[in-house]
Motif scaffolding. Structure first.
Motif, short mmCIF file in Angstrom:
data_model
loop_
_atom_site.label_atom_id
_atom_site.label_comp_id
_atom_site.label_asym_id
_atom_site.label_seq_id
_atom_site.Cartn_x
_atom_site.Cartn_y
_atom_site.Cartn_z
N GLY A 243 14.05 -9.04 -17.92
CA GLY A 243 14.16 -8.60 -19.18
C GLY A 243 13.56 -7.16 -19.37
N LEU A 244 13.26 -6.81 -20.38
CA LEU A 244 12.69 -5.75 -20.91
C LEU A 244 11.17 -5.94 -20.86
CD1 LEU A 244 14.90 -4.68 -23.98
CD2 LEU A 244 14.98 -3.80 -21.73
N PRO A 245 10.55 -4.79 -20.57
CA PRO A 245 9.10 -4.90 -20.51
C PRO A 245 8.37 -5.00 -21.81
CG PRO A 245 9.78 -2.68 -19.72
CD PRO A 245 10.78 -3.48 -19.94
N ALA A 246 7.20 -5.42 -21.90
CA ALA A 246 6.20 -5.26 -23.20
C ALA A 246 5.97 -3.74 -23.40
CB ALA A 246 5.24 -6.07 -23.04
N PRO A 247 5.78 -3.15 -24.47
CA PRO A 247 5.23 -1.86 -24.87
C PRO A 247 3.78 -1.67 -24.73
CG PRO A 247 6.17 -2.80 -26.81
CD PRO A 247 6.32 -3.78 -25.87
N CYS A 248 3.09 -1.56 -23.69
CA CYS A 248 1.62 -1.43 -23.85
C CYS A 248 1.35 -0.61 -22.74
CB CYS A 248 1.17 -3.04 -23.03
SG CYS A 248 1.62 -4.41 -23.87
N VAL A 249 0.39 0.01 -22.99
CA VAL A 249 -0.58 1.03 -22.16
C VAL A 249 -1.04 0.22 -21.07
CG1 VAL A 249 -2.35 2.61 -22.09
CG2 VAL A 249 -0.78 2.58 -23.99
N ALA A 250 -1.29 0.63 -19.91
CA ALA A 250 -1.47 -0.02 -18.75
C ALA A 250 -3.32 0.00 -18.60
CB ALA A 250 -1.21 0.62 -17.56
N ASP A 251 -3.93 -1.03 -18.48
CA ASP A 251 -5.31 -1.03 -18.62
C ASP A 251 -5.81 -1.15 -17.24
OD1 ASP A 251 -4.79 -3.72 -18.15
OD2 ASP A 251 -6.14 -4.39 -19.67
N SER A 252 -4.80 -1.34 -16.06
CA SER A 252 -5.43 -1.45 -14.83
C SER A 252 -4.30 -0.85 -13.88
CB SER A 252 -5.70 -2.86 -14.39
OG SER A 252 -5.95 -2.87 -13.02
N SER A 253 -4.49 -0.12 -13.03
CA SER A 253 -3.63 0.28 -11.77
C SER A 253 -4.51 0.08 -10.42
CB SER A 253 -3.34 1.64 -11.95
OG SER A 253 -2.33 2.27 -11.10
N ARG A 254 -3.74 -0.55 -9.65
CA ARG A 254 -4.39 -0.54 -8.27
C ARG A 254 -3.42 -0.02 -7.16
NH1 ARG A 254 -3.15 -5.30 -6.89
NH2 ARG A 254 -1.94 -5.91 -8.83
N MET A 255 -4.31 0.53 -6.24
CA MET A 255 -3.72 1.29 -4.95
C MET A 255 -4.39 0.72 -3.59
SD MET A 255 -4.30 5.29 -3.66
CE MET A 255 -3.36 6.03 -4.98
N ILE A 256 -3.36 0.46 -2.68
CA ILE A 256 -4.06 -0.06 -1.26
C ILE A 256 -3.88 1.19 -0.60
CG2 ILE A 256 -3.69 -1.84 0.59
CD1 ILE A 256 -4.69 -2.91 -1.96
N ILE A 257 -4.95 1.51 0.37
CA ILE A 257 -4.64 2.67 1.08
C ILE A 257 -4.90 2.12 2.73
CG2 ILE A 257 -5.49 4.35 -0.36
CD1 ILE A 257 -8.30 4.39 0.65
N ASP A 258 -4.37 2.87 3.65
CA ASP A 258 -4.45 2.27 5.08
C ASP A 258 -5.03 3.87 5.75
OD1 ASP A 258 -4.28 1.88 7.77
OD2 ASP A 258 -2.31 1.05 7.30
N ARG A 259 -6.29 3.81 5.86
CA ARG A 259 -7.02 5.05 6.38
C ARG A 259 -7.00 4.94 8.01
NH1 ARG A 259 -8.81 9.13 8.58
NH2 ARG A 259 -10.38 10.48 7.60
N ARG A 260 -6.57 5.53 8.72
CA ARG A 260 -6.60 5.69 10.19
C ARG A 260 -7.65 6.91 10.48
NH1 ARG A 260 -4.10 0.85 12.09
NH2 ARG A 260 -3.00 0.11 10.37
N PHE A 261 -8.61 6.62 11.31
CA PHE A 261 -9.55 7.73 11.87
C PHE A 261 -10.05 7.81 13.15
CE2 PHE A 261 -11.93 3.72 10.59
CZ PHE A 261 -13.22 3.91 11.35
N LEU A 262 -10.43 8.72 13.66
CA LEU A 262 -10.51 9.14 14.92
C LEU A 262 -11.93 8.82 15.41
CD1 LEU A 262 -9.36 12.96 14.46
CD2 LEU A 262 -7.80 10.74 15.07
N ILE A 263 -12.15 8.84 16.68
CA ILE A 263 -13.47 8.66 17.32
C ILE A 263 -14.49 9.32 17.11
CG2 ILE A 263 -13.40 9.52 19.63
CD1 ILE A 263 -13.94 6.78 20.74
N GLU A 264 -13.99 10.66 16.60
CA GLU A 264 -14.97 11.72 16.49
C GLU A 264 -15.38 11.46 14.81
OE1 GLU A 264 -12.35 13.29 19.44
OE2 GLU A 264 -12.13 12.28 17.53
N GLU A 265 -15.01 10.63 14.06
CA GLU A 265 -15.38 10.52 12.67
C GLU A 265 -16.27 8.78 12.77
OE1 GLU A 265 -12.20 12.13 9.71
OE2 GLU A 265 -11.22 10.45 11.16
N THR A 266 -17.04 9.30 11.50
CA THR A 266 -17.91 7.68 11.32
C THR A 266 -16.94 6.99 10.15
OG1 THR A 266 -19.57 8.56 9.82
CG2 THR A 266 -19.84 8.89 12.07
#
Length: 428
Positions: free
Chosen positions: A280-303
């Motif tokens: 159905g239709l969404p409720a008319p609300c301002v979002a109070d939370s937003s979530r992001m999942i990040i997948d960071r791949r790093f090098l042996i030269e980085e800590t």
């Protein structure tokens, strides 16, 4: 009768091609999908029963209390050990038995093990039941050849590699199964191509970033504070600052493909506001939370501290500059880069076996993603560990996944030669 030689082993493997194919098919037909962890126990018992008949001592170890473990989906691992007539080192072949979900786009039965055009098809054929089958055939041929074998040979089928390996290799490593003096050399038959020795992998850090807002009526957004707009500012800062900085860094690790020799980050998901599981239709609300999942791949030269600090600095900068910006960051998963010595016993011996069997120099590579070497290195403190096996890495997790029969045969020969040389080499 003439005394057995390594050629005896090679001939035995050549004569067991049909058996190798049949074994691969049998393994594929166990739908060991993770999550949730289906058919782990019957697959482990199939491996164990086969090896028990060949004189192996077989143990089943359940990863009790590990993520996903339950009576319905027990995390059952199998470890089989064959002991020679004299003391010596232990060479261990470790394969994971779990596979990822099937997904769409298949033209063959994902769990049928169909054979055509010199290939065995099915989910897990490449990643990595073909490698498991090749290691079993290799070790059995060594034992059956009559060559004197000091030390011990081990084969394990472990679970949950696709979800971090915590119920499998990590659980076993914490209990001493992958540490010296019990085990000295480990080969993991992951699909890194039959002419490559994989000596390690990049590091990984998964995290969740949540931006905070304030709910309000969607017709009066000025009375609220949109967490989604704040997340948009995070995205913009990543694009203008983080991604260019990562692209400028390059590793001396021989990571393949070439694009993975730099630092990378994938945004796995973004969610905000109303959930996606409504009709159905969404409720008319301002979002109070937003979530992001990040997948960071790093090098042996980085800590790892620097990698985390770089993201935190961007978020703290937004908090200082952007009105109302608030955030939380939560670690989900982290593993440091790992790299074995290419001149170490297992890497150099396997490379020499590749050159003998295939008639070409082996390529030393590192994986863009992690695999269970991380636990053997970090928890087991065993550095002499590599990945080597049949299969083309690009086919892993794809529809119509397959493994080449010739590649399995050749990799079995390489594994047998490498194992024999490791067992019989003089130790310094």
């Amino acid at each position: 009768m003439s005394a057995p030689t390594m050629q005896t082993v090679m001939d035995l493997i050549d004569g067991r091609t049909d058996e190798l194919v049949a074994l691969t098919q049998d393994l594929i037909r166990f739908p060991t999908i993770n999550p949730p962890g289906e058919a782990y126990r019957p697959c482990a018992e199939y491996i164990g029963e086969r090896l028990k008949k060949r004189g192996f001592t077989v143990e089943y170890v359940r990863g009790e209390g590990s993520p996903g473990d339950s009576d319905q989906y027990p995390r059952t691992n199998v470890i089989a050990r064959w002991t020679g007539s004299e003391p010596g080192p232990c060479v261990h072949f470790n394969s994971h038995i779990d596979v990822v979900e099937v997904g769409a786009g298949w033209t063959v039965d994902p769990f049928g093990g169909e054979v055509k055009d010199g290939k065995v098809y099915g989910r897990g054929a490449c990643d990595m039941k073909g490698g498991l089958a090749a290691s079993i055939i290799a070790v059995e041929a060594l034992i059956d050849s009559g060559l004197p074998l000091p030390g011990a040979l081990e084969i394990s089928g472990t679970v949950d590699e696709e979800s971090g390996g915590y119920g499998g290799v990590a659980y076993l490593a914490e209990r001493g199964w992958f540490s010296e003096p019990r085990v000295n050399h480990v080969i993991i038959p992951e699909p890194l191509n039959v002419d490559r020795v994989c000596i390690g992998h990049r590091g990984v850090w998964w995290a969740e970033i949540e931006t905070k807002g304030r709910i309000a009526h969607g017709s009066m957004p000025f009375l609220g504070d949109s967490a989604i707009r704040h997340m948009g500012a995070v995205m913009e800062a990543f694009e203008s600052k983080l991604y260019p900085a990562m692209a400028a860094r390059h590793s001396d690790m021989p990571v393949v493909p070439e694009g993975a020799r730099q630092s990378t980050m994938n945004i796995n998901s973004i969610h905000g506001g109303q959930g996606e599981d409504f009709d159905g239709l969404p409720a008319p609300c301002v979002a109070d939370s937003s979530r992001m999942i990040i997948d960071r791949r790093f090098l042996i030269e980085e800590t790892l501290d620097d990698v985390k600090g770089e993201v935190k600095a961007i978020l703290d900068g937004l908090a200082a500059q952007r009105h109302g910006f608030r955030y939380e960051m939560r670690d989900l998963f982290q593993v440091a880069p790992s790299m074995a010595d290419r001149d170490g016993p297992v890497a150099s011996t396997t490379a020499a076996a590749i050159e003998t069997v295939l008639g070409k120099k082996a390529q030393f590579v590192c994986s863009p993603g992690t695999y269970d070497q991380k636990h053997i290195d970090r928890i087991g403190k065993l550095k002499d560990c590599i990945a080597y096996g049949p299969g083309v890495l690009d086919l892993a997790h794809q529809p119509d996944e397959w493994v080449g029969i010739d590649d399995m045969t050749n990799s079995a020969k390489v594994m047998a030669r490498a194992a024999y040389d490791l067992l019989t080499r003089k130790r310094g």
